[in-house]
Design a protein around this motif. Structure first.
Motif, PDB file in Angstrom:
ATOM      1  N   VAL A 167       8.949  -8.031  12.133  1.00  0.00           N
ATOM      2  CA  VAL A 167       8.945  -6.583  11.877  1.00  0.00           C
ATOM      3  C   VAL A 167       8.171  -6.280  10.598  1.00  0.00           C
ATOM      4  O   VAL A 167       8.466  -6.832   9.531  1.00  0.00           O
ATOM      5  CB  VAL A 167      10.378  -6.033  11.775  1.00  0.00           C
ATOM      6  N   THR A 168       7.193  -5.404  10.703  1.00  0.00           N
ATOM      7  CA  THR A 168       6.352  -5.000   9.576  1.00  0.00           C
ATOM      8  C   THR A 168       7.005  -3.858   8.799  1.00  0.00           C
ATOM      9  O   THR A 168       7.627  -2.975   9.393  1.00  0.00           O
ATOM     10  CB  THR A 168       4.966  -4.546  10.081  1.00  0.00           C
ATOM     11  N   VAL A 169       6.843  -3.888   7.480  1.00  0.00           N
ATOM     12  CA  VAL A 169       7.281  -2.777   6.633  1.00  0.00           C
ATOM     13  C   VAL A 169       6.069  -1.937   6.247  1.00  0.00           C
ATOM     14  O   VAL A 169       5.047  -2.469   5.815  1.00  0.00           O
ATOM     15  CB  VAL A 169       7.987  -3.284   5.354  1.00  0.00           C
ATOM     16  N   HIS A 170       6.204  -0.630   6.403  1.00  0.00           N
ATOM     17  CA  HIS A 170       5.172   0.316   5.960  1.00  0.00           C
ATOM     18  C   HIS A 170       5.712   1.063   4.743  1.00  0.00           C
ATOM     19  O   HIS A 170       6.796   1.653   4.792  1.00  0.00           O
ATOM     20  CB  HIS A 170       4.833   1.316   7.067  1.00  0.00           C
ATOM     21  N   HIS A 171       4.945   1.043   3.664  1.00  0.00           N
ATOM     22  CA  HIS A 171       5.304   1.763   2.441  1.00  0.00           C
ATOM     23  C   HIS A 171       4.284   2.885   2.261  1.00  0.00           C
ATOM     24  O   HIS A 171       3.111   2.634   1.958  1.00  0.00           O
ATOM     25  CB  HIS A 171       5.286   0.805   1.241  1.00  0.00           C
ATOM     26  N   MET A 172       4.716   4.115   2.455  1.00  0.00           N
ATOM     27  CA  MET A 172       3.805   5.256   2.415  1.00  0.00           C
ATOM     28  C   MET A 172       4.095   6.168   1.239  1.00  0.00           C
ATOM     29  O   MET A 172       5.247   6.318   0.822  1.00  0.00           O
ATOM     30  CB  MET A 172       3.918   6.066   3.714  1.00  0.00           C
ATOM     31  N   ASP A 173       3.039   6.744   0.698  1.00  0.00           N
ATOM     32  CA  ASP A 173       3.134   7.749  -0.357  1.00  0.00           C
ATOM     33  C   ASP A 173       2.323   8.957   0.107  1.00  0.00           C
ATOM     34  O   ASP A 173       1.091   8.891   0.194  1.00  0.00           O
ATOM     35  CB  ASP A 173       2.587   7.197  -1.670  1.00  0.00           C
ATOM     36  N   LEU A 174       3.000  10.048   0.388  1.00  0.00           N
ATOM     37  CA  LEU A 174       2.349  11.216   0.987  1.00  0.00           C
ATOM     38  C   LEU A 174       1.997  12.295  -0.028  1.00  0.00           C
ATOM     39  O   LEU A 174       1.585  13.396   0.361  1.00  0.00           O
ATOM     40  CB  LEU A 174       3.264  11.815   2.074  1.00  0.00           C
ATOM     41  N   TRP A 175       2.137  11.985  -1.315  1.00  0.00           N
ATOM     42  CA  TRP A 175       1.945  12.992  -2.353  1.00  0.00           C
ATOM     43  C   TRP A 175       0.593  13.693  -2.262  1.00  0.00           C
ATOM     44  O   TRP A 175       0.491  14.910  -2.450  1.00  0.00           O
ATOM     45  CB  TRP A 175       2.100  12.334  -3.728  1.00  0.00           C
ATOM     46  N   ARG A 176      -0.455  12.971  -1.950  1.00  0.00           N
ATOM     47  CA  ARG A 176      -1.803  13.534  -1.979  1.00  0.00           C
ATOM     48  C   ARG A 176      -2.196  14.202  -0.663  1.00  0.00           C
ATOM     49  O   ARG A 176      -3.335  14.686  -0.543  1.00  0.00           O
ATOM     50  CB  ARG A 176      -2.816  12.443  -2.338  1.00  0.00           C
TER      51      ARG A 176
END
Length: 218
Positions: free
Chosen positions: A109-118
């Motif tokens: 299982v892959t982990v996705h780390h997202m930052d949507l600030w921009r």
């Protein structure tokens, strides 16, 4: 920066007396996080409870500990491999951490780390395969306010993680000179977290976490 800090949800009443390290309340489960180690330890505990399709929405202003939390989670998920360096995905939007050797807490299982600030609201769905991520992967999403209705499917395994600095620590972060000195000296800033389950599975898991935490402090 002070306006940015003030704009985030007020998740914790920082003046309340703490009798134990983890407590349940009608509005979720809260815990003080006095050190970086405490923040990353909690993240590791939550990683051990995650399954494919789970999503942790990381709320909090600048300096509240979102990336610190993600570091503890991802390292625990992948078994603390040598050379793993977890950075903020501020410019890349989505950093992925696949399980390349089958040693993850949930193998494959892959982990996705997202930052949507921009990103403007609704833009992330044009850049990444959200249906796949929300069904087959585990995701940590900073600034989830940028998501729009319908992007997270109904019935998804969502846990809200509300992080904030206490008043004294927020004052340090708001002062560029004091913030730089704190980083240089490696000072820990007092944080608080409120965990709000948005799925029945997470209600059960947080109850288990609360019981385990109670046994440790007896």
């Amino acid at each position: 920066l002070p306006a940015l800090l003030a704009s985030r949800p007020s998740a914790i009443h920082v003046g309340r007396s703490i009798q134990c390290s983890l407590s349940t309340a009608a509005d979720g489960m809260w815990r003080p996080l006095p050190t970086v180690r405490d923040t990353q330890q909690l993240a590791a505990q939550l990683a051990a409870l995650c399954r494919a399709g789970d999503t942790l929405l990381l709320f909090g202003g600048y300096g509240s500990g979102k990336t610190c939390f993600a570091q503890g989670f991802i390292k625990a998920w992948l078994g603390e491999p040598d050379g793993l360096y977890v950075t903020s995905p501020s410019y890349l939007i989505d950093n992925t951490y696949p399980d390349e050797d089958g040693s993850a807490l949930q193998p494959g299982v892959t982990v996705h780390h997202m930052d949507l600030w921009r990103l403007p609201e609704g833009k992330v769905g044009q850049l990444v395969d959200l249906p796949h991520i929300f069904s087959e992967c585990v995701s940590l999403i900073e600034w989830p306010e940028r998501l729009v209705d319908g992007e997270i499917p109904a019935g998804a395994g969502v846990l809200e993680v509300h992080l904030r600095l206490d008043d004294e620590a927020a004052a340090v972060v708001a002062d560029p000179v004091a913030a730089a000195e704190a980083v240089e000296e490696g000072l820990d800033l007092q944080r608080w977290v409120r965990l709000v389950p948005r799925a029945h599975a997470w209600e059960q898991r947080l109850q288990t976490l609360s019981e385990m935490d109670g046994k440790r402090i007896q």
